[in-house]
Design a protein around this motif. Structure first.
Motif, PDB file in Angstrom:
ATOM      1  N   HIS A   1     -34.758 -26.216  60.268  1.00  0.00           N
ATOM      2  CA  HIS A   1     -34.350 -27.451  60.835  1.00  0.00           C
ATOM      3  C   HIS A   1     -34.538 -27.263  62.404  1.00  0.00           C
TER       4      HIS A   1
ATOM      5  N   ASN B   1     -28.914 -29.803  64.049  1.00  0.00           N
ATOM      6  CA  ASN B   1     -29.126 -30.473  62.795  1.00  0.00           C
ATOM      7  C   ASN B   1     -28.610 -29.556  61.880  1.00  0.00           C
ATOM      8  N   ASN B   2     -28.600 -29.999  60.472  1.00  0.00           N
ATOM      9  CA  ASN B   2     -27.889 -28.949  59.312  1.00  0.00           C
ATOM     10  C   ASN B   2     -28.791 -29.133  58.039  1.00  0.00           C
TER      11      ASN B   2
ATOM     12  N   GLU C   1     -28.355 -30.808  55.443  1.00  0.00           N
ATOM     13  CA  GLU C   1     -28.281 -32.163  54.985  1.00  0.00           C
ATOM     14  C   GLU C   1     -29.659 -32.818  55.659  1.00  0.00           C
TER      15      GLU C   1
ATOM     16  N   TYR D   1     -32.860 -31.544  54.560  1.00  0.00           N
ATOM     17  CA  TYR D   1     -33.338 -32.151  53.158  1.00  0.00           C
ATOM     18  C   TYR D   1     -33.886 -33.509  53.250  1.00  0.00           C
ATOM     19  N   ARG D   2     -33.164 -34.309  54.273  1.00  0.00           N
ATOM     20  CA  ARG D   2     -33.902 -35.620  54.322  1.00  0.00           C
ATOM     21  C   ARG D   2     -34.976 -35.706  55.178  1.00  0.00           C
TER      22      ARG D   2
ATOM     23  N   GLU E   1     -37.899 -35.022  52.509  1.00  0.00           N
ATOM     24  CA  GLU E   1     -37.565 -35.890  51.273  1.00  0.00           C
ATOM     25  C   GLU E   1     -39.116 -36.798  51.043  1.00  0.00           C
TER      26      GLU E   1
ATOM     27  N   TYR F   1     -34.767 -23.856  52.437  1.00  0.00           N
ATOM     28  CA  TYR F   1     -34.379 -24.197  53.765  1.00  0.00           C
ATOM     29  C   TYR F   1     -33.372 -23.128  54.244  1.00  0.00           C
TER      30      TYR F   1
ATOM     31  N   GLU G   1     -30.724 -22.236  56.911  1.00  0.00           N
ATOM     32  CA  GLU G   1     -29.831 -22.848  57.695  1.00  0.00           C
ATOM     33  C   GLU G   1     -29.526 -22.052  59.244  1.00  0.00           C
TER      34      GLU G   1
ATOM     35  N   GLY H   1     -18.965 -32.618  56.786  1.00  0.00           N
ATOM     36  CA  GLY H   1     -20.447 -32.975  56.763  1.00  0.00           C
ATOM     37  C   GLY H   1     -21.328 -33.165  57.854  1.00  0.00           C
TER      38      GLY H   1
END
Length: 232
Positions: free
Chosen positions: A44, A48-49, A51, A54-55, A58, A73, A75, A106
């Protein structure tokens, strides 16, 4: 894509027809059991992170013509906890800075190395930029890049390799610097990295060193995608 006429000549008019060659050339569609699941490792961007990562992928998972790729992924290894850590994004996404510093579950944001804010050597560092608040910052240090590359190499080897390693923004900067050590990594894994993909990632070899690896034709492919204002 059309195997007879080249790209786009059989472009579909509606989404349901986006893979027309299945009907025209059924021999190209191998049985499900005979297919090898594509392994992709995705990095990423800065601030970012997982989540967000992942989006970002998608649509790729949803639109794959057969089955689904195995997307993993990596991190970021540093967490952004001060305003200085966000000096590179405040110009275009001040809301992201607020969220990242809010402490809400989050919204912890990460990167693969902290940017230098203020820049350690603004006169000599080719990556320096000045943001809307007058802070001159620079991309992560060469030491931070080495730490990120070590983590990326460790992950690829531990997972037995990947077909594709892709990165967005700062993640792409790490991926491009992976190339010089890629052949040594591929020698240690069963699944060789055959493609690198960069999305919105600037090329900063002037800071991190030039590409010195020598690849045979077709050994490694690169896909580079930039935005309208990414004119470097």
């Amino acid at each position: 894509l059309s195997y007879e006429k080249g790209a786009a000549h059989t472009a579909p008019e509606v989404a349901s027809q986006w893979y027309p060659q299945v009907e025209r050339h059924p021999e190209l569609l191998r049985p499900e059991a005979g297919r090898k699941q594509l392994k992709i490792l995705y990095l990423h961007g800065h601030a970012n992170n997982l989540e967000i990562a992942y989006r970002q992928t998608e649509a790729l998972r949803a639109m794959w013509p057969y089955g689904h790729p195995d997307i993993s992924y990596l991190e970021g290894n540093v967490e952004l906890t001060t305003k200085a850590h966000f000096a590179s994004v405040i110009d275009y996404s001040p809301q992201l800075v607020e969220l990242g510093l809010s402490g809400q579950p989050g919204f912890a944001l990460k990167g693969y190395g902290h940017i230098e804010a203020p820049a350690a050597d603004p006169k000599a560092d080719p990556t320096c930029q000045t943001n809307c608040e007058g802070v001159t910052w620079a991309k992560m240090s060469t030491a931070s890049m080495e730490a990120a590359l070590a983590k990326l190499e460790e992950r690829i080897v531990a997972d037995g390799g990947y077909d594709i390693v892709a990165g967005f923004s700062q993640g792409g900067e790490v991926v491009q610097n992976l190339l010089n050590r890629l052949q040594a990594i591929n020698a240690r894994v069963d699944t060789k990295v055959k493609t690198v993909a960069l999305f919105g990632a600037r090329i900063y070899y002037s800071k991190y060193g030039p590409l010195t690896a020598k690849f045979a034709p077709g050994e490694v492919k690169a896909f580079v995608c930039m935005g309208q204002k990414d004119n470097e």
